[in-house]
Motif scaffolding. Structure first.
Motif, PDB file in Angstrom:
ATOM      1  N   MET A   1       2.609   3.132   2.092  1.00 54.95           N
ATOM      2  CA  MET A   1       3.891   3.186   2.809  1.00 54.95           C
ATOM      3  C   MET A   1       4.882   2.155   2.274  1.00 54.95           C
ATOM      4  O   MET A   1       6.050   2.460   2.046  1.00 54.95           O
ATOM      5  CB  MET A   1       3.658   2.979   4.311  1.00 54.95           C
ATOM      6  CG  MET A   1       2.936   4.120   4.992  1.00 54.95           C
ATOM      7  SD  MET A   1       3.833   5.697   4.921  1.00 54.95           S
ATOM      8  CE  MET A   1       5.144   5.413   6.109  1.00 54.95           C
TER       9      MET A   1
ATOM     10  N   ASN B   1       2.830  -8.580  -2.408  1.00 57.11           N
ATOM     11  CA  ASN B   1       1.614  -8.082  -1.763  1.00 57.11           C
ATOM     12  C   ASN B   1       0.582  -9.202  -1.805  1.00 57.11           C
ATOM     13  O   ASN B   1       0.570 -10.010  -2.734  1.00 57.11           O
ATOM     14  CB  ASN B   1       1.078  -6.852  -2.508  1.00 57.11           C
ATOM     15  CG  ASN B   1       0.007  -6.126  -1.705  1.00 57.11           C
ATOM     16  OD1 ASN B   1       0.300  -5.516  -0.679  1.00 57.11           O
ATOM     17  ND2 ASN B   1      -1.247  -6.218  -2.153  1.00 57.11           N
ATOM     18  N   ARG B   2      -0.278  -9.268  -0.774  1.00 56.05           N
ATOM     19  CA  ARG B   2      -1.280 -10.332  -0.705  1.00 56.05           C
ATOM     20  C   ARG B   2      -2.051 -10.423  -2.016  1.00 56.05           C
ATOM     21  O   ARG B   2      -2.180 -11.496  -2.607  1.00 56.05           O
ATOM     22  CB  ARG B   2      -2.227 -10.067   0.470  1.00 56.05           C
ATOM     23  CG  ARG B   2      -3.295 -11.120   0.645  1.00 56.05           C
ATOM     24  CD  ARG B   2      -4.158 -10.829   1.846  1.00 56.05           C
ATOM     25  NE  ARG B   2      -4.818  -9.517   1.758  1.00 56.05           N
ATOM     26  CZ  ARG B   2      -5.642  -9.034   2.699  1.00 56.05           C
ATOM     27  NH1 ARG B   2      -5.893  -9.742   3.787  1.00 56.05           N
ATOM     28  NH2 ARG B   2      -6.184  -7.850   2.561  1.00 56.05           N
ATOM     29  N   SER B   3      -2.554  -9.284  -2.478  1.00 55.35           N
ATOM     30  CA  SER B   3      -3.198  -9.297  -3.793  1.00 55.35           C
ATOM     31  C   SER B   3      -2.171  -8.816  -4.818  1.00 55.35           C
ATOM     32  O   SER B   3      -1.617  -7.724  -4.695  1.00 55.35           O
ATOM     33  CB  SER B   3      -4.426  -8.384  -3.793  1.00 55.35           C
ATOM     34  OG  SER B   3      -4.106  -7.164  -3.182  1.00 55.35           O
TER      35      SER B   3
ATOM     36  N   LYS C   1      -1.620  -5.145  -6.654  1.00 49.29           N
ATOM     37  CA  LYS C   1      -0.856  -3.997  -6.133  1.00 49.29           C
ATOM     38  C   LYS C   1       0.608  -4.086  -6.564  1.00 49.29           C
ATOM     39  O   LYS C   1       1.233  -3.066  -6.863  1.00 49.29           O
ATOM     40  CB  LYS C   1      -0.945  -3.944  -4.599  1.00 49.29           C
ATOM     41  CG  LYS C   1      -2.126  -3.137  -4.079  1.00 49.29           C
ATOM     42  CD  LYS C   1      -1.856  -2.576  -2.682  1.00 49.29           C
ATOM     43  CE  LYS C   1      -3.082  -1.869  -2.130  1.00 49.29           C
ATOM     44  NZ  LYS C   1      -4.091  -2.794  -1.572  1.00 49.29           N
TER      45      LYS C   1
ATOM     46  N   GLY D   1       5.506  -0.989  10.262  1.00 56.82           N
ATOM     47  CA  GLY D   1       4.206  -0.342  10.465  1.00 56.82           C
ATOM     48  C   GLY D   1       4.097   0.305  11.836  1.00 56.82           C
ATOM     49  O   GLY D   1       5.037   0.259  12.635  1.00 56.82           O
ATOM     50  N   ASN D   2       2.941   0.897  12.088  1.00 54.51           N
ATOM     51  CA  ASN D   2       2.710   1.540  13.385  1.00 54.51           C
ATOM     52  C   ASN D   2       2.220   0.525  14.397  1.00 54.51           C
ATOM     53  O   ASN D   2       1.083   0.579  14.855  1.00 54.51           O
ATOM     54  CB  ASN D   2       1.642   2.636  13.238  1.00 54.51           C
ATOM     55  CG  ASN D   2       2.270   3.996  13.055  1.00 54.51           C
ATOM     56  OD1 ASN D   2       3.413   4.220  13.459  1.00 54.51           O
ATOM     57  ND2 ASN D   2       1.524   4.901  12.455  1.00 54.51           N
TER      58      ASN D   2
ATOM     59  N   VAL E   1       2.306  -4.172   6.280  1.00 54.91           N
ATOM     60  CA  VAL E   1       0.858  -4.393   6.205  1.00 54.91           C
ATOM     61  C   VAL E   1       0.170  -3.666   7.343  1.00 54.91           C
ATOM     62  O   VAL E   1       0.807  -3.089   8.229  1.00 54.91           O
ATOM     63  CB  VAL E   1       0.496  -5.897   6.231  1.00 54.91           C
ATOM     64  CG1 VAL E   1       1.203  -6.618   5.087  1.00 54.91           C
ATOM     65  CG2 VAL E   1       0.829  -6.533   7.570  1.00 54.91           C
ATOM     66  N   LYS E   2      -1.130  -3.678   7.311  1.00 57.59           N
ATOM     67  CA  LYS E   2      -1.963  -3.034   8.325  1.00 57.59           C
ATOM     68  C   LYS E   2      -1.542  -3.504   9.723  1.00 57.59           C
ATOM     69  O   LYS E   2      -1.342  -4.699   9.943  1.00 57.59           O
ATOM     70  CB  LYS E   2      -3.408  -3.467   8.067  1.00 57.59           C
ATOM     71  CG  LYS E   2      -4.444  -2.464   8.403  1.00 57.59           C
ATOM     72  CD  LYS E   2      -5.810  -2.995   7.969  1.00 57.59           C
ATOM     73  CE  LYS E   2      -6.872  -1.955   8.205  1.00 57.59           C
ATOM     74  NZ  LYS E   2      -6.611  -0.721   7.456  1.00 57.59           N
TER      75      LYS E   2
ATOM     76  N   ALA F   1       0.876  -1.178   0.000  1.00 54.41           N
ATOM     77  CA  ALA F   1       0.000   0.000   0.000  1.00 54.41           C
ATOM     78  C   ALA F   1       0.914   1.229   0.000  1.00 54.41           C
ATOM     79  O   ALA F   1       2.110   1.103  -0.279  1.00 54.41           O
ATOM     80  CB  ALA F   1      -0.926  -0.047   1.208  1.00 54.41           C
TER      81      ALA F   1
HETATM   82  P1  NDP Z   1      -2.546  -0.006   5.313  1.00 55.03           P
HETATM   83  O1  NDP Z   1      -2.384   0.151   6.770  1.00 55.03           O
HETATM   84  O2  NDP Z   1      -3.716   0.609   4.655  1.00 55.03           O
HETATM   85  O3  NDP Z   1      -2.510  -1.589   4.979  1.00 55.03           O
HETATM   86  C1  NDP Z   1      -2.764  -2.084   3.675  1.00 55.03           C
HETATM   87  C2  NDP Z   1      -1.799  -3.177   3.320  1.00 55.03           C
HETATM   88  O4  NDP Z   1      -1.876  -4.257   4.263  1.00 55.03           O
HETATM   89  C3  NDP Z   1      -2.095  -3.788   1.951  1.00 55.03           C
HETATM   90  O5  NDP Z   1      -0.877  -4.094   1.326  1.00 55.03           O
HETATM   91  C4  NDP Z   1      -2.873  -5.038   2.326  1.00 55.03           C
HETATM   92  O6  NDP Z   1      -2.825  -6.041   1.342  1.00 55.03           O
HETATM   93  C5  NDP Z   1      -2.120  -5.475   3.549  1.00 55.03           C
HETATM   94  N1  NDP Z   1      -2.865  -6.384   4.405  1.00 55.03           N
HETATM   95  C6  NDP Z   1      -3.929  -6.107   5.190  1.00 55.03           C
HETATM   96  N2  NDP Z   1      -4.332  -7.205   5.848  1.00 55.03           N
HETATM   97  C7  NDP Z   1      -3.496  -8.204   5.493  1.00 55.03           C
HETATM   98  C8  NDP Z   1      -3.382  -9.576   5.854  1.00 55.03           C
HETATM   99  N3  NDP Z   1      -4.209 -10.127   6.751  1.00 55.03           N
HETATM  100  N4  NDP Z   1      -2.405 -10.300   5.278  1.00 55.03           N
HETATM  101  C9  NDP Z   1      -1.553  -9.755   4.396  1.00 55.03           C
HETATM  102  N5  NDP Z   1      -1.604  -8.458   4.021  1.00 55.03           N
HETATM  103  C10 NDP Z   1      -2.560  -7.704   4.566  1.00 55.03           C
HETATM  104  O7  NDP Z   1      -1.214   0.475   4.552  1.00 55.03           O
HETATM  105  P2  NDP Z   1      -0.328   1.807   4.755  1.00 55.03           P
HETATM  106  O8  NDP Z   1       0.685   1.746   3.677  1.00 55.03           O
HETATM  107  O9  NDP Z   1      -1.149   3.026   4.890  1.00 55.03           O
HETATM  108  O10 NDP Z   1       0.379   1.576   6.168  1.00 55.03           O
HETATM  109  C11 NDP Z   1       1.208   0.474   6.429  1.00 55.03           C
HETATM  110  C12 NDP Z   1       1.712   0.601   7.857  1.00 55.03           C
HETATM  111  O11 NDP Z   1       2.460   1.804   7.982  1.00 55.03           O
HETATM  112  C13 NDP Z   1       0.596   0.691   8.902  1.00 55.03           C
HETATM  113  O12 NDP Z   1       1.022   0.057  10.087  1.00 55.03           O
HETATM  114  C14 NDP Z   1       0.475   2.167   9.155  1.00 55.03           C
HETATM  115  O13 NDP Z   1      -0.078   2.472  10.420  1.00 55.03           O
HETATM  116  C15 NDP Z   1       1.931   2.591   9.049  1.00 55.03           C
HETATM  117  N6  NDP Z   1       2.170   3.990   8.745  1.00 55.03           N
HETATM  118  C16 NDP Z   1       1.389   4.663   7.867  1.00 55.03           C
HETATM  119  C17 NDP Z   1       1.627   6.000   7.589  1.00 55.03           C
HETATM  120  C18 NDP Z   1       0.787   6.704   6.596  1.00 55.03           C
HETATM  121  O14 NDP Z   1       0.983   7.918   6.428  1.00 55.03           O
HETATM  122  N7  NDP Z   1      -0.131   6.026   5.922  1.00 55.03           N
HETATM  123  C19 NDP Z   1       2.724   6.736   8.234  1.00 55.03           C
HETATM  124  C20 NDP Z   1       3.524   5.944   9.076  1.00 55.03           C
HETATM  125  C21 NDP Z   1       3.238   4.631   9.334  1.00 55.03           C
HETATM  126  P3  NDP Z   1      -3.956  -6.091   0.181  1.00 55.03           P
HETATM  127  O15 NDP Z   1      -3.502  -5.098  -0.851  1.00 55.03           O
HETATM  128  O16 NDP Z   1      -3.897  -7.501  -0.348  1.00 55.03           O
HETATM  129  O17 NDP Z   1      -5.268  -5.734   0.807  1.00 55.03           O
END
Ligand code: NDP
Length: 478
Positions: free
Chosen positions: A13, A32-34, A37, A101-102, A74-75, A11
């Motif tokens: 980040m 990536n899971r899907s 992406k 991640g956070n 990931v999330k 995603a």
């Molecule tokens: P998201 O938190 O929106 O997470 C989405 C990603 O996680 C996708 O790649 C998704 O895959 C994957 N995912 C979700 N569930 C699963 C699972 N069960 N198994 C495998 N993959 C999974 O993405 P961000 O890029 O926004 O953030 C990533 C991390 O970075 C988070 O912890 C966030 O808190 C942290 N962060 C974010 C910031 C920001 O500005 N956004 C800043 C600093 C830290 P799929 O595509 O297949 O759904």
């Protein structure tokens, strides 16, 4: 395999960190899971560097040189555990799993302990800077073992922000230390934004200065003591006009602040540590109050104001600037105090000068002020509290009169300034030779026989309140 690092979770980040790594010359395996992406990233940016496309975690692991480095983006929460569970059987002793991640630092401590039993390194890494930072250079706070940092540090330092040539990345400490420091960073970020909001409200509501004019004031403030990313973007947001209505954008945005949880975690952890982080707590509470829109609507018709008219001094704007600076200093002092308490509780050797230094670039709270904070903790004699460093004690002394004037004015006008005022209470609380805590102890002894210590004799005492009111020596039962 020949890729130097793998990234799973593409995603915003993850994709941007992967691009940042590739642009810095590393071969990056993508997963990536899907798969969509992964392909979208390769379609849009595949020519920026050397990427290896993979469809499964097994392929990802297969593509890596040893010791393997896999960055999970990931999330936060359950998804991180499921990805770790899927990776573990594919990895070998000495390999490194990284969570950027956070994540909550307690989860990181648990995961690190679990993986250490399997001879795998688990590194929780705090990353700050949002989307743009991830791509162009974030501030990076890695925890985990020192040994893992030897294998990982060079990559992370390479992709981090730089200030005066120095990377905004350094090994923070074992297990969850990196995620803890990132969490406190976010807590300070909450306080930083709240004090800016309080200054804005005072300038608007007390002095009648419109957002466009305030934009210029903040831009000017950004050239002095307050220079920082958040002050800079405040000038930008306040100067922005809504295309639809022609009004200042800030006037058409609903005044309920959201939160994703790291501020709340900071406060919860501060309570666990007994650390008085009032500025951060008040900032989280202020967002909570702003979101109680139903109660706020009822209050309009029910609660009296009885404001007291006050004459604003000619230097009101400058007074507000000074009060903002003082309150900002307090929130940093409290956040750093919390780091010191955590270092003892969790057995981390936190280097406060290095932490302050790596917050100077890339991250949301980056500020000029952090240069002097770095200096204060690099000194041979480290201050017990940031405010005791001679440079900061002198700065606070200088802005204190304005700070007191601004808080009194706000109270009289009925303008809530929870962080300006609670920070001043913290400051005065620290200074006060005697606190009413003595009375609290007396009350606790009366209703609960909780005992007290005396100023003149060693030992623990109890007054027989329900008997003849004589004092006896007691066992400490707090
Ligand atoms: P998201 O938190 O929106 O997470 C989405 C990603 O996680 C996708 O790649 C998704 O895959 C994957 N995912 C979700 N569930 C699963 C699972 N069960 N198994 C495998 N993959 C999974 O993405 P961000 O890029 O926004 O953030 C990533 C991390 O970075 C988070 O912890 C966030 O808190 C942290 N962060 C974010 C910031 C920001 O500005 N956004 C800043 C600093 C830290 P799929 O595509 O297949 O759904």
């Amino acid at each position: 395999g020949s890729a130097q690092i793998g990234v799973t979770g593409l995603a915003v980040m993850g994709a941007n960190l992967a691009r940042n790594l590739a642009r810095n010359g590393y071969t990056v395996a993508l997963h990536n899971r899907s798969v969509a992406k992964t392909d979208a990233l390769l379609d849009a940016h595949g020519t920026e560097g050397d990427f290896v496309r993979t469809e499964t975690l097994a392929e990802l692991v297969e593509s890596l040189e040893k010791p393997r480095r896999v960055l999970i983006m990931v999330k936060a929460g359950g998804p991180v555990d499921s990805v770790i569970d899927a990776l573990v059987p594919l990895m070998e002793p000495g390999d490194i799993i990284i969570d950027g991640g956070n994540s909550n630092f307690q989860d990181t401590r648990r995961r690190e302990a679990d993986l250490a039993k399997k001879d795998l390194h688990f590194v929780g890494v705090g990353v700050s800077g949002g989307e743009e930072g991830a791509l162009l250079g974030p501030s990076i706070m890695p925890g985990g073992s020192k040994e893992s940092y030897d294998a990982l540090g060079p990559l992370l330092e390479k992709i981090s922000a730089k200030v005066d040539g120095a990377p905004c990345c350094a090994w923070i400490g074992t297990d969850g230390a990196g995620h803890f420091v990132k969490m406190v960073h976010n807590g300070i970020e909450y306080a930083d934004m709240q004090v800016i909001g309080e200054a804005y409200d005072l300038l608007r509501s007390a002095a009648g200065i419109e957002p466009a004019a305030q934009s210029e004031i903040f831009a000017k403030w950004n050239e002095g003591q307050l220079a920082s990313f958040l002050i800079e973007i405040t000038a930008e947001v306040l100067g922005h006009v809504d295309a639809k209505t022609g009004k200042p954008l800030v006037d058409v945005i609903v005044d309920s602040a959201g939160q994703k949880g790291t501020g709340r975690w900071t406060v919860q952890s501060g309570l666990d540590l007994g650390s008085p982080i009032s500025a951060i707590a008040e900032s989280v509470f202020a967002r909570g109050l702003s979101s109680q829109r139903d109660q706020r609507a009822i209050a309009q018709g029910v609660l009296a104001g009885h404001e007291v008219a006050v004459e604003l001094g000619a230097d009101f704007v400058e007074d507000v600037r000074q009060a903002l600076y003082a309150s900002k200093l307090i929130s940093y002092a409290q956040g750093i105090d919390m780091l010191q308490s955590a270092a003892i509780e969790y057995n981390w050797d936190l280097k406060l000068d290095e932490i302050a230094s790596l917050w100077r670039g890339g991250c949301i709270i980056r500020a000029e002020l952090l240069k002097d904070i770095t200096k204060a903790y690099a000194a041979a004699e480290k201050p017990a509290n940031l405010l005791f460093a001679p440079a900061f004690a002198a700065e606070i002394a200088e802005v204190l009169p304005a700070w007191r004037r601004v808080v009194s004015t706000a109270v009289q006008l009925g303008i809530p300034v929870p962080v300006f005022s609670s920070s001043l209470a913290y400051y005065d609380g620290l200074r006060r030779p005697r606190l009413p805590a003595a009375l609290t102890q007396g009350l606790r002894d009366l209703f609960g026989a909780h005992t007290y210590n005396r100023v003149d004799v060693e030992g623990t005492f109890h007054t027989q309140w329900s008997g003849d009111k004589t004092e006896i020596s007691a066992v400490d039962t707090h």
